[in-house]
Design a protein around this motif. Structure first.
Motif, PDB file in Angstrom:
ATOM      1  N   LYS A 160     -44.813  60.391  40.826  1.00  0.00           N
ATOM      2  CA  LYS A 160     -45.125  60.760  39.402  1.00  0.00           C
ATOM      3  C   LYS A 160     -45.315  62.482  39.469  1.00  0.00           C
ATOM      4  N   ILE A 161     -45.919  62.812  40.566  1.00  0.00           N
ATOM      5  CA  ILE A 161     -46.105  64.119  40.678  1.00  0.00           C
ATOM      6  C   ILE A 161     -44.933  65.075  40.607  1.00  0.00           C
ATOM      7  N   ARG A 162     -44.010  64.842  41.520  1.00  0.00           N
ATOM      8  CA  ARG A 162     -42.762  65.192  41.566  1.00  0.00           C
ATOM      9  C   ARG A 162     -41.976  65.280  40.190  1.00  0.00           C
ATOM     10  N   GLU A 163     -41.944  63.948  39.582  1.00  0.00           N
ATOM     11  CA  GLU A 163     -41.143  63.965  38.340  1.00  0.00           C
ATOM     12  C   GLU A 163     -41.917  64.617  37.205  1.00  0.00           C
ATOM     13  N   TYR A 164     -43.288  64.815  37.097  1.00  0.00           N
ATOM     14  CA  TYR A 164     -43.795  65.722  36.283  1.00  0.00           C
ATOM     15  C   TYR A 164     -43.481  67.109  36.493  1.00  0.00           C
ATOM     16  N   GLU A 165     -43.397  67.401  37.776  1.00  0.00           N
ATOM     17  CA  GLU A 165     -43.274  69.132  37.773  1.00  0.00           C
ATOM     18  C   GLU A 165     -41.914  69.084  37.662  1.00  0.00           C
ATOM     19  N   ALA A 166     -40.683  68.441  37.836  1.00  0.00           N
ATOM     20  CA  ALA A 166     -39.312  68.446  37.361  1.00  0.00           C
ATOM     21  C   ALA A 166     -39.226  68.363  36.118  1.00  0.00           C
ATOM     22  N   PHE A 167     -40.115  67.652  35.255  1.00  0.00           N
ATOM     23  CA  PHE A 167     -40.023  67.568  33.641  1.00  0.00           C
ATOM     24  C   PHE A 167     -40.199  69.120  33.070  1.00  0.00           C
ATOM     25  N   THR A 168     -41.292  69.672  33.780  1.00  0.00           N
ATOM     26  CA  THR A 168     -41.996  71.145  33.382  1.00  0.00           C
ATOM     27  C   THR A 168     -40.881  72.198  33.468  1.00  0.00           C
ATOM     28  N   TYR A 169     -40.222  71.949  34.618  1.00  0.00           N
ATOM     29  CA  TYR A 169     -38.980  72.993  34.652  1.00  0.00           C
ATOM     30  C   TYR A 169     -37.832  72.438  33.620  1.00  0.00           C
ATOM     31  N   HIS A 170     -37.705  71.335  33.168  1.00  0.00           N
ATOM     32  CA  HIS A 170     -36.624  70.943  32.081  1.00  0.00           C
ATOM     33  C   HIS A 170     -37.189  71.581  31.002  1.00  0.00           C
ATOM     34  N   ILE A 171     -38.307  71.597  30.598  1.00  0.00           N
ATOM     35  CA  ILE A 171     -39.042  72.257  29.529  1.00  0.00           C
ATOM     36  C   ILE A 171     -38.882  73.671  29.384  1.00  0.00           C
ATOM     37  N   ASP A 172     -39.064  74.210  30.506  1.00  0.00           N
ATOM     38  CA  ASP A 172     -38.529  75.722  30.724  1.00  0.00           C
ATOM     39  C   ASP A 172     -37.386  76.145  30.350  1.00  0.00           C
ATOM     40  N   GLY A 173     -36.243  75.078  30.599  1.00  0.00           N
ATOM     41  CA  GLY A 173     -35.037  75.401  30.306  1.00  0.00           C
ATOM     42  C   GLY A 173     -34.976  75.217  28.724  1.00  0.00           C
ATOM     43  N   ASP A 174     -35.537  74.326  28.270  1.00  0.00           N
ATOM     44  CA  ASP A 174     -35.440  74.059  26.775  1.00  0.00           C
ATOM     45  C   ASP A 174     -35.891  75.508  26.228  1.00  0.00           C
ATOM     46  N   TYR A 175     -36.847  75.908  26.573  1.00  0.00           N
ATOM     47  CA  TYR A 175     -37.600  77.216  25.915  1.00  0.00           C
ATOM     48  C   TYR A 175     -36.360  78.217  26.099  1.00  0.00           C
TER      49      TYR A 175
END
Length: 273
Positions: free
Chosen positions: A146-161
């Motif tokens: 879950k820690i790895r998935e959460y971190e990956a999700f934040t990078y995805h959100i950065d791409g969205d920005y």
């Protein structure tokens, strides 16, 4: 103790009893091996204990990081909703109107800032855990996953920005060809109206009763375009941006917040209780 065993070996050797000597020697070797294994096990216990204590400290810090991330998400969430509401108001205000009937000051206020802040993720703890190798010492595989998935999700959100930023810049380019910002009181207008209208936490802010807004209306500045199609282009670009904001607000940010809250709960239950 060593001297005691040495005397026994010497006596067996002197008595010329090789079979008993061999059995004794083997037994001594077994005892030494058992002693080494016990020492290694104790050492492993100490290492594991130290690793878990370290993970416990990291868990405390990571929980703090996640709580700050949730606040960051909440801030941008509110800003996107605020922008989306302004786009709705603007679209309704210009609908079925002639170009000369559209208010320049209202257009300016509703489009002054259409982009939210860059995310400020707190990745220091997770970076330390990865660089030190401590992440592998988390015994619950589901937590480390879950820690790895959460971190990956934040990078995805950065791409969205970055995607949202590009679309907002395109919209702002169109807006600059429509709106006249050359108000005599633009400094006061910016401080007392334009900044406040973009602050979603100012619930008591009322645009249409603000003194600087009312003052700006008296200048009667007109839009710098005479073509209603330019207005349509702006509205279309803003609605396209709004679609992406709706995805962030209704799907991605709620999911990311839920992931962070779930991680906090798991870490507290596993390491802090």
């Amino acid at each position: 103790m060593i001297g005691f065993f040495r005397k026994i070996r010497k006596k067996l050797a002197d008595d010329n009893r090789p079979l008993k000597y061999l059995i004794y020697a083997l037994g001594e070797i077994v005892l030494v091996v058992i002693g080494i294994l016990i020492a290694l096990q104790i050492n492993n216990w100490d290492i594991k204990k130290n690793q878990q204590e370290k993970i416990k400290e990291y868990a405390k810090l990571y929980i703090q990081d996640l709580e700050e991330d949730i606040l960051t998400i909440e801030t941008n969430w509110k800003m996107m909703i605020n922008v989306s509401n302004k786009i709705d108001s603007l679209a309704q205000s210009v609908q079925n109107k002639k170009i000369e009937e559209i208010s320049n000051i209202d257009f300016l206020c509703m489009t002054w800032n259409i982009l939210y802040r860059p995310y400020k993720w707190n990745r220091s703890t997770i970076d330390q855990m990865k660089s030190s190798g401590s992440l592998q010492y988390i015994e619950d595989v589901s937590i480390s996953k879950k820690i790895r998935e959460y971190e990956a999700f934040t990078y995805h959100i950065d791409g969205d920005y970055l995607n949202d930023k590009a679309k907002s810049e395109h919209a702002l380019n169109l807006i600059s060809q429509v709106v006249n910002s050359n108000y005599i009181n633009i400094i006061e207008l910016r401080k007392n109206v334009l900044v406040k209208i973009n602050n979603p936490d100012l619930n008591e802010f009322h645009l249409y009763s603000e003194p600087e807004y009312l003052k700006s209306k008296t200048y009667n500045l007109r839009l710098i375009t005479n073509d209603i199609k330019d207005i349509d282009k702006v509205i279309n670009s803003l609605i396209r941006l709004q679609v992406y904001y709706d995805i962030r607000c209704n799907v991605e940010l709620p999911e990311l917040t839920s992931d962070a809250e779930e991680l906090i709960t798991l870490l507290k239950e596993t390491y802090l209780e």
